[in-house]
Design a protein around this motif. Structure first.
Motif, PDB file in Angstrom:
ATOM      1  N   TYR A  10       0.829  -1.203   0.000  1.00 28.81           N
ATOM      2  CA  TYR A  10       0.000   0.000   0.000  1.00 28.81           C
ATOM      3  C   TYR A  10       0.868   1.260   0.000  1.00 28.81           C
ATOM      4  CZ  TYR A  10      -3.430   3.449   1.483  1.00 28.81           C
ATOM      5  OH  TYR A  10      -4.222   4.563   1.564  1.00 28.81           O
ATOM      6  N   LEU A  11       1.901   1.258   0.836  1.00 28.30           N
ATOM      7  CA  LEU A  11       2.779   2.430   0.913  1.00 28.30           C
ATOM      8  C   LEU A  11       3.497   2.673  -0.404  1.00 28.30           C
ATOM      9  CD1 LEU A  11       4.319   2.016   4.486  1.00 28.30           C
ATOM     10  CD2 LEU A  11       2.423   3.487   3.768  1.00 28.30           C
ATOM     11  N   ARG A  12       3.952   1.613  -1.041  1.00 24.73           N
ATOM     12  CA  ARG A  12       4.624   1.769  -2.338  1.00 24.73           C
ATOM     13  C   ARG A  12       3.663   2.302  -3.384  1.00 24.73           C
ATOM     14  NH1 ARG A  12       6.866  -3.798  -2.797  1.00 24.73           N
ATOM     15  NH2 ARG A  12       7.827  -3.917  -0.776  1.00 24.73           N
ATOM     16  N   ARG A  13       2.447   1.756  -3.383  1.00 18.93           N
ATOM     17  CA  ARG A  13       1.459   2.139  -4.392  1.00 18.93           C
ATOM     18  C   ARG A  13       1.015   3.593  -4.224  1.00 18.93           C
ATOM     19  NH1 ARG A  13      -2.422  -1.207  -3.110  1.00 18.93           N
ATOM     20  NH2 ARG A  13      -3.897   0.311  -2.329  1.00 18.93           N
ATOM     21  N   THR A  14       0.869   4.043  -2.988  1.00 18.54           N
ATOM     22  CA  THR A  14       0.328   5.382  -2.748  1.00 18.54           C
ATOM     23  C   THR A  14       1.395   6.440  -2.503  1.00 18.54           C
ATOM     24  OG1 THR A  14       0.161   5.021  -0.359  1.00 18.54           O
ATOM     25  CG2 THR A  14      -1.767   4.415  -1.721  1.00 18.54           C
ATOM     26  N   GLY A  15       2.600   6.017  -2.108  1.00 15.49           N
ATOM     27  CA  GLY A  15       3.636   6.976  -1.764  1.00 15.49           C
ATOM     28  C   GLY A  15       3.445   7.609  -0.399  1.00 15.49           C
ATOM     29  N   MET A  16       2.542   7.052   0.387  1.00 16.80           N
ATOM     30  CA  MET A  16       2.262   7.594   1.720  1.00 16.80           C
ATOM     31  C   MET A  16       3.402   7.239   2.672  1.00 16.80           C
ATOM     32  SD  MET A  16      -1.008   6.779   4.205  1.00 16.80           S
ATOM     33  CE  MET A  16      -2.201   7.454   3.066  1.00 16.80           C
ATOM     34  N   ALA A  46      -5.301  -5.744  13.183  1.00 14.33           N
ATOM     35  CA  ALA A  46      -5.186  -6.204  11.792  1.00 14.33           C
ATOM     36  C   ALA A  46      -6.465  -5.883  11.011  1.00 14.33           C
ATOM     37  CB  ALA A  46      -4.892  -7.698  11.752  1.00 14.33           C
ATOM     38  N   ALA A  47      -7.608  -6.064  11.644  1.00 15.06           N
ATOM     39  CA  ALA A  47      -8.883  -5.775  10.979  1.00 15.06           C
ATOM     40  C   ALA A  47      -9.014  -4.282  10.688  1.00 15.06           C
ATOM     41  CB  ALA A  47     -10.045  -6.256  11.838  1.00 15.06           C
ATOM     42  N   ARG A  48      -8.568  -3.435  11.615  1.00 18.59           N
ATOM     43  CA  ARG A  48      -8.632  -1.989  11.396  1.00 18.59           C
ATOM     44  C   ARG A  48      -7.726  -1.567  10.237  1.00 18.59           C
ATOM     45  NH1 ARG A  48      -7.346   0.703  16.933  1.00 18.59           N
ATOM     46  NH2 ARG A  48      -7.545   2.594  15.697  1.00 18.59           N
ATOM     47  N   VAL A  49      -6.539  -2.153  10.173  1.00 21.80           N
ATOM     48  CA  VAL A  49      -5.615  -1.837   9.077  1.00 21.80           C
ATOM     49  C   VAL A  49      -6.196  -2.313   7.752  1.00 21.80           C
ATOM     50  CG1 VAL A  49      -3.352  -2.364   8.090  1.00 21.80           C
ATOM     51  CG2 VAL A  49      -3.545  -1.784  10.518  1.00 21.80           C
ATOM     52  N   ASP A  50      -6.709  -3.533   7.709  1.00 17.45           N
ATOM     53  CA  ASP A  50      -7.310  -4.062   6.487  1.00 17.45           C
ATOM     54  C   ASP A  50      -8.477  -3.188   6.025  1.00 17.45           C
ATOM     55  OD1 ASP A  50      -5.559  -6.213   6.160  1.00 17.45           O
ATOM     56  OD2 ASP A  50      -6.850  -7.600   7.276  1.00 17.45           O
ATOM     57  N   ALA A  51      -9.300  -2.744   6.960  1.00 12.05           N
ATOM     58  CA  ALA A  51     -10.431  -1.889   6.613  1.00 12.05           C
ATOM     59  C   ALA A  51      -9.968  -0.552   6.047  1.00 12.05           C
ATOM     60  CB  ALA A  51     -11.321  -1.675   7.839  1.00 12.05           C
ATOM     61  N   PHE A  52      -8.918   0.018   6.631  1.00 14.06           N
ATOM     62  CA  PHE A  52      -8.383   1.290   6.124  1.00 14.06           C
ATOM     63  C   PHE A  52      -7.877   1.112   4.697  1.00 14.06           C
ATOM     64  CE2 PHE A  52      -4.780   4.072   5.304  1.00 14.06           C
ATOM     65  CZ  PHE A  52      -5.367   5.317   5.492  1.00 14.06           C
ATOM     66  N   ILE A  53      -7.126   0.052   4.464  1.00 12.67           N
ATOM     67  CA  ILE A  53      -6.582  -0.185   3.121  1.00 12.67           C
ATOM     68  C   ILE A  53      -7.726  -0.376   2.123  1.00 12.67           C
ATOM     69  CG2 ILE A  53      -5.308  -1.842   1.708  1.00 12.67           C
ATOM     70  CD1 ILE A  53      -3.392  -2.183   4.131  1.00 12.67           C
ATOM     71  N   ARG A  55     -10.778   0.764   2.257  1.00 12.76           N
ATOM     72  CA  ARG A  55     -11.600   1.955   2.012  1.00 12.76           C
ATOM     73  C   ARG A  55     -10.814   3.061   1.316  1.00 12.76           C
ATOM     74  NH1 ARG A  55     -11.797   2.401   7.591  1.00 12.76           N
ATOM     75  NH2 ARG A  55     -10.333   4.014   8.076  1.00 12.76           N
ATOM     76  N   THR A  56      -9.491   2.971   1.257  1.00 16.82           N
ATOM     77  CA  THR A  56      -8.711   4.041   0.618  1.00 16.82           C
ATOM     78  C   THR A  56      -8.011   3.575  -0.650  1.00 16.82           C
ATOM     79  OG1 THR A  56      -6.795   3.561   2.029  1.00 16.82           O
ATOM     80  CG2 THR A  56      -8.340   5.259   2.791  1.00 16.82           C
ATOM     81  N   LYS A  57      -8.493   2.543  -1.258  1.00 19.64           N
ATOM     82  CA  LYS A  57      -7.872   2.047  -2.500  1.00 19.64           C
ATOM     83  C   LYS A  57      -8.006   3.029  -3.608  1.00 19.64           C
ATOM     84  CE  LYS A  57      -7.672  -2.870  -2.098  1.00 19.64           C
ATOM     85  NZ  LYS A  57      -8.083  -4.134  -2.561  1.00 19.64           N
TER      86      LYS A  57
END
Length: 57
Positions: A10-16, A46-53, A55-57
């Motif tokens: 996710y970090l690589r894809r978004t540059g965040m 883990a569920a919170r991180v997965d949900a964030f990823i 919802r912000t795709k």
């Protein structure tokens, strides 16, 4: 796929920056660094991180 791998992709894809990701996803700017140093996330975190990823795709 591990949680850290998902985050890294996710970090690589978004540059965040890792600290921004942790702050936005779970209000913990040290999350990514802690995971890289061996922190073991619980299922709720883990569920919170997965949900964030998802919802912000």
């Amino acid at each position: 796929m591990t949680l850290l791998t998902k985050i890294d992709l996710y970090l690589r894809r978004t540059g965040m920056p890792p600290s921004t990701f942790g702050r936005r996803a779970v209000k913990d700017p040290r999350l990514v660094g802690d995971l890289k140093r061996g922190r073991v996330p619980g299922p709720r975190l883990a569920a919170r991180v997965d949900a964030f990823i998802a919802r912000t795709k």
